[in-house]
Design a protein around this motif. Structure first.
Motif, mmCIF file in Angstrom:
data_model
loop_
_atom_site.group_PDB
_atom_site.id
_atom_site.type_symbol
_atom_site.label_atom_id
_atom_site.label_comp_id
_atom_site.label_asym_id
_atom_site.label_seq_id
_atom_site.Cartn_x
_atom_site.Cartn_y
_atom_site.Cartn_z
ATOM 1 N N PRO A 2 0.787 -1.212 0.000
ATOM 2 C CA PRO A 2 0.000 0.000 0.000
ATOM 3 C C PRO A 2 0.831 1.279 0.000
ATOM 4 N N HIS A 3 2.108 1.234 -0.410
ATOM 5 C CA HIS A 3 2.854 2.488 -0.382
ATOM 6 C C HIS A 3 2.255 3.465 -1.386
ATOM 7 N N ARG A 4 2.265 4.728 -1.003
ATOM 8 C CA ARG A 4 1.748 5.736 -1.927
ATOM 9 C C ARG A 4 2.165 7.132 -1.486
ATOM 10 N N PHE A 5 1.954 8.067 -2.376
ATOM 11 C CA PHE A 5 2.255 9.472 -2.156
ATOM 12 C C PHE A 5 0.960 10.229 -2.412
ATOM 13 N N ASP A 6 0.454 10.904 -1.379
ATOM 14 C CA ASP A 6 -0.703 11.784 -1.513
ATOM 15 C C ASP A 6 -0.200 13.214 -1.459
ATOM 16 N N CYS A 7 -0.829 14.074 -2.235
ATOM 17 C CA CYS A 7 -0.364 15.457 -2.365
ATOM 18 C C CYS A 7 -1.507 16.421 -2.056
ATOM 19 N N LYS A 8 -1.332 17.214 -0.989
ATOM 20 C CA LYS A 8 -2.320 18.245 -0.644
ATOM 21 C C LYS A 8 -1.774 19.584 -1.104
ATOM 22 N N VAL A 9 -2.581 20.332 -1.844
ATOM 23 C CA VAL A 9 -2.183 21.635 -2.372
ATOM 24 C C VAL A 9 -3.128 22.679 -1.795
ATOM 25 N N GLU A 10 -2.548 23.653 -1.073
ATOM 26 C CA GLU A 10 -3.352 24.701 -0.448
ATOM 27 C C GLU A 10 -2.969 26.062 -1.026
ATOM 28 N N LEU A 11 -3.976 26.861 -1.337
ATOM 29 C CA LEU A 11 -3.759 28.249 -1.713
ATOM 30 C C LEU A 11 -3.964 29.083 -0.460
ATOM 31 N N LEU A 12 -2.947 29.845 -0.090
ATOM 32 C CA LEU A 12 -2.999 30.675 1.107
ATOM 33 C C LEU A 12 -3.044 32.142 0.725
ATOM 34 N N ASP A 13 -3.751 32.912 1.524
ATOM 35 C CA ASP A 13 -3.745 34.373 1.451
ATOM 36 C C ASP A 13 -3.000 34.790 2.725
ATOM 37 N N ALA B 128 -13.139 34.838 -1.292
ATOM 38 C CA ALA B 128 -12.451 34.879 0.004
ATOM 39 C C ALA B 128 -11.045 35.481 -0.089
ATOM 40 N N ILE B 129 -10.479 35.583 -1.288
ATOM 41 C CA ILE B 129 -9.136 36.154 -1.433
ATOM 42 C C ILE B 129 -9.195 37.645 -1.135
ATOM 43 N N THR B 130 -8.383 38.096 -0.184
ATOM 44 C CA THR B 130 -8.378 39.514 0.186
ATOM 45 C C THR B 130 -7.184 40.271 -0.383
ATOM 46 N N SER B 131 -6.094 39.552 -0.701
ATOM 47 C CA SER B 131 -4.910 40.234 -1.215
ATOM 48 C C SER B 131 -4.172 39.346 -2.215
ATOM 49 N N TYR B 132 -4.246 39.723 -3.477
ATOM 50 C CA TYR B 132 -3.540 38.959 -4.508
ATOM 51 C C TYR B 132 -2.030 39.130 -4.409
ATOM 52 N N SER B 133 -1.573 40.123 -3.689
ATOM 53 C CA SER B 133 -0.129 40.318 -3.539
ATOM 54 C C SER B 133 0.457 39.452 -2.421
ATOM 55 N N ASN B 134 -0.397 38.724 -1.689
ATOM 56 C CA ASN B 134 0.072 37.873 -0.594
ATOM 57 C C ASN B 134 -0.286 36.399 -0.786
ATOM 58 N N LEU B 135 -0.441 35.979 -2.029
ATOM 59 C CA LEU B 135 -0.809 34.583 -2.271
ATOM 60 C C LEU B 135 0.405 33.673 -2.119
ATOM 61 N N ARG B 136 0.139 32.504 -1.568
ATOM 62 C CA ARG B 136 1.162 31.475 -1.379
ATOM 63 C C ARG B 136 0.559 30.125 -1.734
ATOM 64 N N VAL B 137 1.423 29.176 -2.045
ATOM 65 C CA VAL B 137 0.990 27.791 -2.238
ATOM 66 C C VAL B 137 1.775 26.926 -1.264
ATOM 67 N N ARG B 138 1.020 26.092 -0.532
ATOM 68 C CA ARG B 138 1.642 25.125 0.376
ATOM 69 C C ARG B 138 1.373 23.727 -0.180
ATOM 70 N N LEU B 139 2.445 22.948 -0.329
ATOM 71 C CA LEU B 139 2.335 21.578 -0.802
ATOM 72 C C LEU B 139 2.725 20.643 0.325
ATOM 73 N N THR B 140 1.843 19.702 0.633
ATOM 74 C CA THR B 140 2.132 18.673 1.631
ATOM 75 C C THR B 140 2.195 17.331 0.920
ATOM 76 N N ALA B 141 3.363 16.727 0.940
ATOM 77 C CA ALA B 141 3.551 15.401 0.364
ATOM 78 C C ALA B 141 3.506 14.396 1.510
ATOM 79 N N THR B 142 2.483 13.554 1.511
ATOM 80 C CA THR B 142 2.379 12.517 2.527
ATOM 81 C C THR B 142 2.833 11.206 1.905
#
Length: 181
Positions: free
Chosen positions: A103-114, A145-159
């Motif tokens: 059952p090995h695997r890689f799950d990827c969570k992608v979050e857009l942050l303001d 919900a986005i309040t500032s396009y100049s402060n956008l970030r992407v967080r990637l979680t590789a499980t």
């Protein structure tokens, strides 16, 4: 002079813009190289020579999260709420030992942050051992919900999820983009 304000070609070509990583914010777990964003910011993904990768995960260990957050460049002009907002990442699983036994695997969570507030999140499960672009469009509520396009970030979680004993794998990412169409 034409009575129409645009040519036929202009009407068929949608106006779009894109933003890409322009700085590292945080890294949890071992990711290489030391500066991640510059390996993720291409206009066209470079699968051959320019990517980031997690530390090697040995499957007899507990499942492990490897996380990084990158700043995104500021869109110009600022997109309208009526435009499609599309987040894309290009990822793959690297099987170090060559084994692909579940059952090995890689799950990827992608979050857009303001800044630090999550505005959108999607999880892609069971990432393949070959490069594939994972894409999602934000909902109308997520865009609002986005309040500032100049402060956008992407967080990637590789499980990386354990499989059979001594199997080794790592997560790889070669490209991140947010497009406004």
């Amino acid at each position: 002079m034409s009575p129409f304000p645009h040519t036929y070609a202009q009407m068929l070509t949608p106006t779009s813009s894109a933003i890409r990583p322009n700085g590292d914010v945080s890294i949890t777990g071992d990711w290489n190289p030391a500066t991640l964003w510059s390996a993720l910011d291409e206009i066209t993904p470079d699968d051959q020579t320019d990517d980031v990768y997690s530390d090697t995960h040995v499957s007899h260990l507990a499942s492990t999260d490897y996380v990084f957050t990158v700043d995104m460049s500021t869109p110009s002009p600022v997109p309208s709420s009526g435009q499609t907002h599309r987040v894309s990442v290009r990822v793959r699983r690297e099987d170090i030992t060559g084994l692909t036994v579940p059952p090995h695997r890689f799950d990827c969570k992608v979050e857009l942050l303001d800044t630090t507030t999550v505005r959108a999140v999607r999880t892609f499960t069971n990432i393949d051992p070959f490069w594939i672009t994972r894409t999602y469009n934000l909902t109308t509520a997520e865009i609002a919900a986005i309040t500032s396009y100049s402060n956008l970030r992407v967080r990637l979680t590789a499980t990386l999820i354990n499989g059979i004993d001594f199997e080794q794998m790592r997560a790889r990412c070669t490209w991140i983009e947010m497009r406004f169409i």
